[in-house]
Write a protein that holds these residues in place. Structure first.
Motif, PDB file in Angstrom:
ATOM      1  N   ILE A 152     -14.917  -8.542  -0.413  1.00 54.40           N
ATOM      2  CA  ILE A 152     -14.297  -7.101  -0.023  1.00 54.40           C
ATOM      3  C   ILE A 152     -12.933  -7.016  -0.692  1.00 54.40           C
ATOM      4  CG2 ILE A 152     -13.175  -5.382   1.032  1.00 54.40           C
ATOM      5  CD1 ILE A 152     -15.357  -5.945   4.065  1.00 54.40           C
ATOM      6  N   PHE A 185      -5.236 -10.038   0.013  1.00 52.55           N
ATOM      7  CA  PHE A 185      -5.420  -9.814   0.396  1.00 52.55           C
ATOM      8  C   PHE A 185      -6.838 -11.610   0.990  1.00 52.55           C
ATOM      9  CE2 PHE A 185      -4.723  -5.911   2.538  1.00 52.55           C
ATOM     10  CZ  PHE A 185      -4.368  -5.817   3.381  1.00 52.55           C
ATOM     11  N   PHE A 240      -2.221  -2.156  -6.597  1.00 53.00           N
ATOM     12  CA  PHE A 240      -4.147  -1.727  -5.210  1.00 53.00           C
ATOM     13  C   PHE A 240      -4.356  -3.170  -5.725  1.00 53.00           C
ATOM     14  CE2 PHE A 240      -3.775   2.924  -5.082  1.00 53.00           C
ATOM     15  CZ  PHE A 240      -3.622   2.625  -3.734  1.00 53.00           C
ATOM     16  N   LEU A 249     -10.055 -13.990   9.781  1.00 52.81           N
ATOM     17  CA  LEU A 249     -10.126 -12.979   9.090  1.00 52.81           C
ATOM     18  C   LEU A 249      -8.885 -13.264   8.104  1.00 52.81           C
ATOM     19  CD1 LEU A 249     -11.882  -9.501  10.514  1.00 52.81           C
ATOM     20  CD2 LEU A 249     -12.773 -11.261   8.586  1.00 52.81           C
ATOM     21  N   PHE A 250      -7.868 -12.956   9.144  1.00 50.23           N
ATOM     22  CA  PHE A 250      -5.922 -12.777   8.031  1.00 50.23           C
ATOM     23  C   PHE A 250      -5.307 -14.286   8.773  1.00 50.23           C
ATOM     24  CE2 PHE A 250      -2.202 -11.211   6.870  1.00 50.23           C
ATOM     25  CZ  PHE A 250      -2.437 -10.805   5.789  1.00 50.23           C
ATOM     26  N   MET A 253     -14.148 -10.792   3.856  1.00 49.72           N
ATOM     27  CA  MET A 253     -12.587 -10.290   3.984  1.00 49.72           C
ATOM     28  C   MET A 253     -13.362 -10.410   2.286  1.00 49.72           C
ATOM     29  SD  MET A 253     -10.461  -8.833   4.987  1.00 49.72           S
ATOM     30  CE  MET A 253      -9.196  -9.349   4.590  1.00 49.72           C
ATOM     31  N   VAL A 298       0.642  -1.675   0.339  1.00 48.68           N
ATOM     32  CA  VAL A 298       0.071   0.368   0.288  1.00 48.68           C
ATOM     33  C   VAL A 298       0.954   1.015  -0.325  1.00 48.68           C
ATOM     34  CG1 VAL A 298      -1.301   1.167   1.113  1.00 48.68           C
ATOM     35  CG2 VAL A 298      -2.361  -0.797   0.974  1.00 48.68           C
ATOM     36  N   GLU A 345     -13.117  -6.983  -4.613  1.00 46.56           N
ATOM     37  CA  GLU A 345     -13.796  -5.915  -5.151  1.00 46.56           C
ATOM     38  C   GLU A 345     -13.163  -4.894  -5.501  1.00 46.56           C
ATOM     39  OE1 GLU A 345     -17.413  -4.610  -5.620  1.00 46.56           O
ATOM     40  OE2 GLU A 345     -16.391  -6.903  -5.812  1.00 46.56           O
ATOM     41  N   LEU A 346     -11.174  -4.978  -4.428  1.00 46.77           N
ATOM     42  CA  LEU A 346     -10.657  -4.123  -4.778  1.00 46.77           C
ATOM     43  C   LEU A 346     -10.058  -4.862  -5.976  1.00 46.77           C
ATOM     44  CD1 LEU A 346      -8.754  -2.620  -3.689  1.00 46.77           C
ATOM     45  CD2 LEU A 346      -7.255  -3.920  -2.049  1.00 46.77           C
TER      46      LEU A 346
END
Lengths: 506, 166
Positions: free
Chosen positions: A135, A123, A116, A73-74, A132, A17, A138-139
């Motif tokens: 999302i 992720f 990105f 989640l991760f 997650m 990022v 979608e990213l």
């Protein structure tokens, strides 16, 4: 869970990022006045440095203690690390290919969006939570839509992006619908928890709501991996998008989507497999995927024969390859041999396929820069003009067709073996494997069509062609070498993946 | 009573949503946008029935209010004419009917066969305090990713709406 522990576990993503923001800021603040070539060079260097830093972080530093951040989640485990390193390698190659691009003035934005998209994929592969997954999906998709529309002088780029976006929006709605049904059935967003709730309910047959959830989820992910009948966006997007964007859609996005698709099916729908065997057809997600895979292999390969644009040909070949990979997704380990996880062949297949298709797109990019098109006839006589480039294309095409000793052969071999051994002694998926082998034979025809243009047809243009830049040739050559090496020594990927799977206990 | 309101709002949502995309009386984009406002308002009614009051308020304030105003701005700025009648190809119509029919039949079969849930979902605590706690503790990572997602959307909008110099 505190932000410090997020930073600690998700350090590679954080690095990425910051790199994306640095590329964006450097281009907007300091480089407005410079020449385009310099801006591209600096932007690409910053991007590559960031990717390399993230890779180095994952390779050098030991794993944080096994366990999950925030209830799944991760996750950080060796298998996810391998997939992430592969994704970053594909990102680096994409960035290097885009250094030659001349379709836009917005260089900082272009590199930043590639990064990105890569962050979204990273992720995506490191989570087992449907919130997650949605999302990050979608990213990734949003970045890829914009990358597709990047060539604003070309109306085809806009058309491709609009089609990709509309189909993508529909598919996201289906995914969300399916995932929300899953949440409704189980009351949890974690894949393992969902599986517990799902398997307890199948007293006589499957929960009817579960069937709807399976169908909707398969539609959503089927769009991402471009499987028939959700493939309609792929040929237009591959043809219209700027070449580096198309290459990234075909490689990185496929790797991440297939990995998470397999995980959702194997972990989330555990206990609802059903059976895709012709003798004992049972409802579940395996027969659903079997239909999709069979349709993808047949339609992808047959439609590819009729194409005259090499990029469309690569798109239909990608659809066919999606069918082959789905075989690995379906290869649920039988209770007799629980230690043969099909994730190993799957990861090997998608990584080598990503490298090969990226290389093929790099060659197409070179040809298109010199002849202005990607028709089959534009490749005529390429062997005399650029022998090295032609040889690399030979390697990529034969690898896609599955000729030993190239990586594509071993990918198919392992996937088909996994599919065969999944049903135990009954060989339930045998019909699909036979279909896949037959269709691979068909595919050889259209890959050879490309090679025939390159090696046999006489060159049509009489002008002395522009010499190729050393840099772009080096990238193509490196990719071809990787395909060859990984084919000769498949253990380089397969062994670490297999030991990682044992550690992860999948 | 709750059942009645659920069916009432659900029917309204469906009718208005249908009128957004296939209004038999008007092809004007502004009319479609106004029906979208009504769709969103009826959805907010459904959220109220689920005790998600905050979500219902946000739905009305943000979507029906702010976002739709922007929609109307854009429609009027571009001076969109009423959409012309398109003739639909037979192949497209057939393929569409088959796929919609397949999905509808899957839903109908699932709904008719599904047993009533023995333990219906507990009442959600949809107030701002609970939401904020979840968002910044358990779900802080997705929250951060959404911020990256919004940045990407912003870059995309600036880029696509900018005039190419050459």
């Amino acid at each position: 869970m505190s932000y410090l522990s997020i930073l600690n576990l998700a350090a590679p993503e954080t690095i990425m990022v910051m790199t994306a923001l640095a590329v964006l800021a450097a281009d907007l603040l300091f480089m407005r006045e410079l020449e385009r070539g310099t801006r591209q060079l600096i932007g690409a260097m910053i991007g590559c440095a960031g990717c390399l830093a993230a890779v180095a972080w994952m390779l050098v530093l030991p794993l944080p203690e096994p366990g999950s951040l925030m209830q799944g989640l991760f996750l950080v485990d060796p298998l996810i690390r391998i997939v992430k390193v592969a994704l970053l390698a594909l990102t680096i190659f994409t960035v290097l290919i885009s250094m030659e691009a001349d379709f836009t003035q917005h260089i900082g934005e272009y590199f930043a969006l590639i990064l990105f998209a890569a962050i979204g994929m990273m992720f995506l592969v490191s989570t087992e939570d449907i919130l997650m997954i949605f999302i990050s999906l979608e990213l990734t998709s949003l970045s890829l839509y914009i990358l597709t529309a990047f060539n604003k002088r070309n109306i085809k780029s806009a058309e491709a992006a609009l089609k990709y976006f509309l189909f993508g929006g529909m598919a996201a709605a289906f995914t969300l619908f399916g995932l929300s049904l899953l949440y409704g059935i189980s009351g949890s967003t974690n894949l393992a928890e969902i599986a517990k709730a799902v398997s307890g309910k199948s007293v006589n047959g499957l929960d009817p709501l579960l069937i709807a959830a399976i169908v909707l989820t398969v539609i959503g992910f089927g769009f991402k991996v471009a499987a028939v009948p959700f493939h309609l966006w792929a040929p237009d997007a591959y043809e219209g998008a700027p070449i580096p964007s198309a290459a990234f859609i075909a490689s990185g996005s496929k790797v991440a989507s297939f990995f998470v698709f397999a995980k959702v099916m194997m972990i989330g729908f555990k206990g609802a497999e059903g059976s895709g065997s012709l003798q004992a057809w049972m409802p579940g997600w395996v027969p659903t995927l079997a239909v999709v895979a069979a349709a993808s292999m047949v339609l992808g390969n047959l439609a590819a024969i009729a194409q005259s644009s090499v990029r469309r040909l690569l798109a239909y070949s990608a659809i066919a390859h999606a069918g082959y990979v789905l075989l690995a997704v379906m290869a649920v380990p039988s209770p007799l041999a629980p230690h043969t996880s099909p994730l190993g062949p799957l990861v090997y297949y998608v990584i080598t396929y990503g490298l090969t298709t990226l290389g093929a797109f790099a060659v197409v990019s070179n040809v298109q820069q010199r002849t202005g098109g990607d028709r089959l006839s534009d490749f005529a006589g390429l062997a005399r003009r650029a022998p090295l480039l032609s040889f690399c294309m030979l390697i990529f095409m034969l690898s896609l067709a599955g000729i030993p000793p190239l990586a594509g052969f071993f990918g198919k071999f392992y996937v088909f073996t996994a599919a065969l051994s999944s049903g135990g002694k009954s060989l339930g998926l045998l019909w699909l494997v036979i279909l896949a082998v037959a269709m691979s034979a068909v595919s050889l025809y259209y890959y050879l069509l490309v090679l025939k243009q390159i090696y046999i047809m006489p060159s049509t243009d009489q002008d002395t062609p522009r010499p190729l830049s050393i840099g772009s040739q080096a990238i193509v050559f490196a990719l071809a070498a990787l395909v060859l090496i990984l084919g000769c020594a498949p253990g380089l990927i397969l062994e670490p993946v297999m030991s990682a799977i044992k550690v992860a206990g999948l | 009573m709750e059942n009645f309101f659920f069916y009432f709002f659900a029917a309204l949502t469906l009718i208005f949503a249908f009128l957004v995309i296939a209004n038999p009386f008007s092809n004007n984009p502004v009319t479609s946008a106004m029906f979208l406002v009504l769709t969103i308002a009826s959805l907010a009614g459904l959220f109220v029935l689920l005790h998600a009051y905050f979500l219902a308020a946000v739905q009305v304030l943000v979507y029906a209010g702010a976002v739709m105003v922007l929609f109307l701005f854009v429609i009027m700025l571009l001076d969109l004419k009423a959409e012309e009648e398109r003739h639909i190809r037979a192949f497209g119509l057939g393929a569409g009917l088959i796929s919609v029919g397949a999905i509808v039949s899957i839903f109908l079969i699932s709904l008719l066969k599904a047993p009533l849930l023995s333990n219906p979902a507990p009442i959600v605590h949809g107030d701002t305090l609970a939401l904020g706690k979840l968002l910044f503790n358990q779900y802080s990572l997705p929250f951060e990713i959404v911020s990256v997602l919004l940045l990407v959307a912003m870059i995309g909008v600036v880029l696509l709406s900018k005039k190419e110099l050459k």
